[in-house]
Enzyme design. Sequence first.
Site, mmCIF file in Angstrom:
data_model
loop_
_atom_site.group_PDB
_atom_site.id
_atom_site.type_symbol
_atom_site.label_atom_id
_atom_site.label_comp_id
_atom_site.label_asym_id
_atom_site.label_seq_id
_atom_site.Cartn_x
_atom_site.Cartn_y
_atom_site.Cartn_z
ATOM 1 N N ASP A 85 -3.732 -48.774 3.824
ATOM 2 C CA ASP A 85 -3.949 -47.328 3.882
ATOM 3 C C ASP A 85 -2.657 -46.522 4.002
ATOM 4 O O ASP A 85 -2.482 -45.530 3.309
ATOM 5 C CB ASP A 85 -4.900 -46.967 5.028
ATOM 6 C CG ASP A 85 -5.411 -45.536 4.882
ATOM 7 O OD1 ASP A 85 -5.843 -45.180 3.762
ATOM 8 O OD2 ASP A 85 -5.347 -44.762 5.855
ATOM 9 N N LYS A 121 -3.964 -44.834 -4.075
ATOM 10 C CA LYS A 121 -3.285 -45.962 -3.440
ATOM 11 C C LYS A 121 -4.218 -46.600 -2.427
ATOM 12 O O LYS A 121 -5.100 -45.881 -1.933
ATOM 13 C CB LYS A 121 -1.991 -45.547 -2.757
ATOM 14 C CG LYS A 121 -1.974 -44.213 -2.003
ATOM 15 C CD LYS A 121 -2.983 -43.908 -0.959
ATOM 16 C CE LYS A 121 -3.010 -44.786 0.267
ATOM 17 N NZ LYS A 121 -4.022 -44.333 1.269
ATOM 18 N N ARG A 175 -11.459 -47.137 6.125
ATOM 19 C CA ARG A 175 -10.245 -47.725 6.702
ATOM 20 C C ARG A 175 -10.556 -48.828 7.715
ATOM 21 O O ARG A 175 -9.684 -49.623 8.054
ATOM 22 C CB ARG A 175 -9.421 -46.623 7.381
ATOM 23 C CG ARG A 175 -8.787 -45.706 6.366
ATOM 24 C CD ARG A 175 -8.493 -44.327 6.898
ATOM 25 N NE ARG A 175 -8.093 -43.452 5.811
ATOM 26 C CZ ARG A 175 -8.967 -42.876 4.959
ATOM 27 N NH1 ARG A 175 -10.276 -43.086 5.093
ATOM 28 N NH2 ARG A 175 -8.542 -42.114 3.991
ATOM 29 N N TYR A 177 -21.073 -42.967 -12.138
ATOM 30 C CA TYR A 177 -19.683 -42.991 -12.604
ATOM 31 C C TYR A 177 -19.628 -43.244 -14.113
ATOM 32 O O TYR A 177 -18.784 -42.686 -14.823
ATOM 33 C CB TYR A 177 -18.881 -44.061 -11.860
ATOM 34 C CG TYR A 177 -18.882 -43.909 -10.347
ATOM 35 C CD1 TYR A 177 -18.937 -42.660 -9.738
ATOM 36 C CD2 TYR A 177 -18.816 -45.027 -9.516
ATOM 37 C CE1 TYR A 177 -18.921 -42.528 -8.356
ATOM 38 C CE2 TYR A 177 -18.804 -44.910 -8.136
ATOM 39 C CZ TYR A 177 -18.860 -43.663 -7.558
ATOM 40 O OH TYR A 177 -18.847 -43.547 -6.189
ATOM 41 N N LEU A 218 -11.858 -43.957 -5.344
ATOM 42 C CA LEU A 218 -12.914 -44.822 -4.802
ATOM 43 C C LEU A 218 -12.346 -45.676 -3.678
ATOM 44 O O LEU A 218 -11.119 -45.748 -3.497
ATOM 45 C CB LEU A 218 -13.464 -45.699 -5.933
ATOM 46 C CG LEU A 218 -14.306 -44.945 -6.962
ATOM 47 C CD1 LEU A 218 -14.595 -45.826 -8.170
ATOM 48 C CD2 LEU A 218 -15.602 -44.446 -6.337
HETATM 49 N N1 LIG Z 1 -3.141 -39.798 -1.522
HETATM 50 C C1 LIG Z 1 -3.638 -39.412 -0.361
HETATM 51 O O1 LIG Z 1 -3.139 -38.479 0.274
HETATM 52 C C2 LIG Z 1 -4.848 -40.088 0.177
HETATM 53 C C3 LIG Z 1 -5.416 -39.637 1.358
HETATM 54 C C4 LIG Z 1 -6.608 -40.201 1.795
HETATM 55 C C5 LIG Z 1 -7.175 -41.248 1.075
HETATM 56 N N2 LIG Z 1 -6.574 -41.705 -0.060
HETATM 57 C C6 LIG Z 1 -7.173 -42.806 -0.847
HETATM 58 O O2 LIG Z 1 -8.301 -42.252 -1.506
HETATM 59 C C7 LIG Z 1 -9.375 -43.188 -1.509
HETATM 60 C C8 LIG Z 1 -10.591 -42.540 -0.849
HETATM 61 O O3 LIG Z 1 -10.323 -42.225 0.478
HETATM 62 P P1 LIG Z 1 -11.277 -41.208 1.309
HETATM 63 O O4 LIG Z 1 -10.785 -41.174 2.679
HETATM 64 O O5 LIG Z 1 -11.385 -39.942 0.571
HETATM 65 O O6 LIG Z 1 -12.642 -42.027 1.256
HETATM 66 P P2 LIG Z 1 -14.161 -41.554 1.283
HETATM 67 O O7 LIG Z 1 -14.273 -40.132 1.730
HETATM 68 O O8 LIG Z 1 -14.902 -42.599 2.025
HETATM 69 O O9 LIG Z 1 -14.556 -41.566 -0.256
HETATM 70 C C9 LIG Z 1 -14.804 -42.717 -0.993
HETATM 71 C C10 LIG Z 1 -15.888 -42.352 -2.015
HETATM 72 O O10 LIG Z 1 -16.158 -43.486 -2.819
HETATM 73 C C11 LIG Z 1 -17.521 -43.492 -3.184
HETATM 74 N N3 LIG Z 1 -18.024 -44.860 -2.928
HETATM 75 C C12 LIG Z 1 -18.449 -45.742 -3.877
HETATM 76 N N4 LIG Z 1 -18.802 -46.882 -3.332
HETATM 77 C C13 LIG Z 1 -18.641 -46.767 -2.000
HETATM 78 C C14 LIG Z 1 -18.825 -47.648 -0.919
HETATM 79 N N5 LIG Z 1 -19.268 -48.909 -1.088
HETATM 80 N N6 LIG Z 1 -18.549 -47.204 0.317
HETATM 81 C C15 LIG Z 1 -18.080 -45.951 0.518
HETATM 82 N N7 LIG Z 1 -17.869 -45.067 -0.484
HETATM 83 C C16 LIG Z 1 -18.141 -45.474 -1.738
HETATM 84 C C17 LIG Z 1 -18.239 -42.417 -2.387
HETATM 85 O O11 LIG Z 1 -18.487 -41.338 -3.288
HETATM 86 P P3 LIG Z 1 -19.926 -40.973 -3.873
HETATM 87 O O12 LIG Z 1 -20.888 -41.143 -2.741
HETATM 88 O O13 LIG Z 1 -19.752 -39.581 -4.315
HETATM 89 O O14 LIG Z 1 -20.199 -41.926 -4.995
HETATM 90 C C18 LIG Z 1 -17.211 -41.973 -1.369
HETATM 91 O O15 LIG Z 1 -17.282 -40.592 -1.114
HETATM 92 C C19 LIG Z 1 -8.839 -44.431 -0.836
HETATM 93 O O16 LIG Z 1 -8.352 -45.321 -1.827
HETATM 94 C C20 LIG Z 1 -7.679 -43.946 0.005
HETATM 95 O O17 LIG Z 1 -6.675 -44.936 0.193
HETATM 96 C C21 LIG Z 1 -5.422 -41.136 -0.515
#
Ligand SMILES: NC(=O)c1ccc[n+]([C@@H]2O[C@H](COP(=O)([O-])OP(=O)(O)OC[C@H]3O[C@@H](n4cnc5c(N)ncnc54)[C@H](OP(=O)(O)O)[C@@H]3O)[C@@H](O)[C@H]2O)c1
Length: 332
Positions: free
Chosen positions: A175, A97, A163, A58, A74
Amino acid sequence: MKKVNWGILSTAKIGREKVIPAMQQGQWSHVGAIASRSLAQAQQVADAMGIAKAYGSYDELLADPDIEAIYNPLPNDQHVAMTLAAARAGKHVLCEKPFAMNAREAEALREVAGKVHIMEAFMVRFHPQWLRARELVRSGALGELRTVQAFFSYFNRLPDNIRNRPEVGGGALYDIGCYAVVAGRFLFEAEPLRAMALFDRDPDFQTDRTVTAIVDFGDGRRLDFTASTQSVPYQRVQAIGTRQRLELEIPFNAPLGGSTRLFVDNASLPGGASAVAETLPPCNMYTLQGDAFSLAVRGEIALPYGLDDAICNMRILDALFKSGQTGHWEDV
Ligand SMILES: NC(=O)c1ccc[n+]([C@@H]2O[C@H](COP(=O)([O-])OP(=O)(O)OC[C@H]3O[C@@H](n4cnc5c(N)ncnc54)[C@H](OP(=O)(O)O)[C@@H]3O)[C@@H](O)[C@H]2O)c1
């Protein structure tokens, strides 16, 4: 006007599946780089999505002088630290968020607030159906708005999903309950005075799997909502006034590139039979959100929502969590 060059912090699912493709369709947004903890992962996503640069950390992304704005999806517990790091590196930040784990943590961003743009990514606020709903409230079409009622649920018991991991900010209120809070603030155009909530926790994960809340906006105005990570998927927002009821059919996950409907019902017939549907033309709310932010970066418009707005939202979540512990109303 030149498009704003965006860098994506992580290969999060929401970025890959929704936000990046939407921004790539934007008039004012260009996605120029993506970073991951793994270079191979970043490269794979960059290749698949036509992103020019891939970084294996990052920090390398934040050090790229060509990147003007960062999208931060993140896990929730890293939102503030990485938004702060990006802002200190001179980047504008659109942060997912919930903005922080609590309002106090979010306050750390005051240090950089005057220097760069920072916005919490509540994309729903850019959707024409939300704007139309607020216009109807403002026009008095509903009479006096008394109640905003929201429901938002899905079923997810995957143990590795963020989540369901309390240490990274899992749970229903963080969430999806946060969207209901935004719906209340958006439609009342006010900040609440106090809040009360009842939580049900998953016995294994210890995350809140269902939260039901009342948020008091004063003068007889209240938001009530339930959010659940372990219920059949469903979502609805209703705004109930003294004369008419307004309903958003798919308030939070409106189909991307698809049309949406809202209903206004004067209750002249029972069971919603007198509801009049209004269809909103197709759009992608993530594209609209990205372009609005990019226009603000270029100084073409004022930033629609900033740090103060994000902190206001966190203060309400704080009050709800506290109420869950005390069993009482908590001041916001
Ligand atoms: N606005 C919306 O419509 C919406 C919808 C869904 C989620 N969100 C938000 O977006 C964020 C991500 O959600 P997501 O569902 O996309 O999550 P996700 O797929 O689990 O992605 C999180 C990313 O963070 C990185 N990361 C760094 N440290 C980590 C750790 N300790 N554990 C897990 N991942 C880690 C990883 O990327 P790397 O491996 O590439 O480093 C991972 O792919 C959350 O804050 C969620 O509330 C928003």
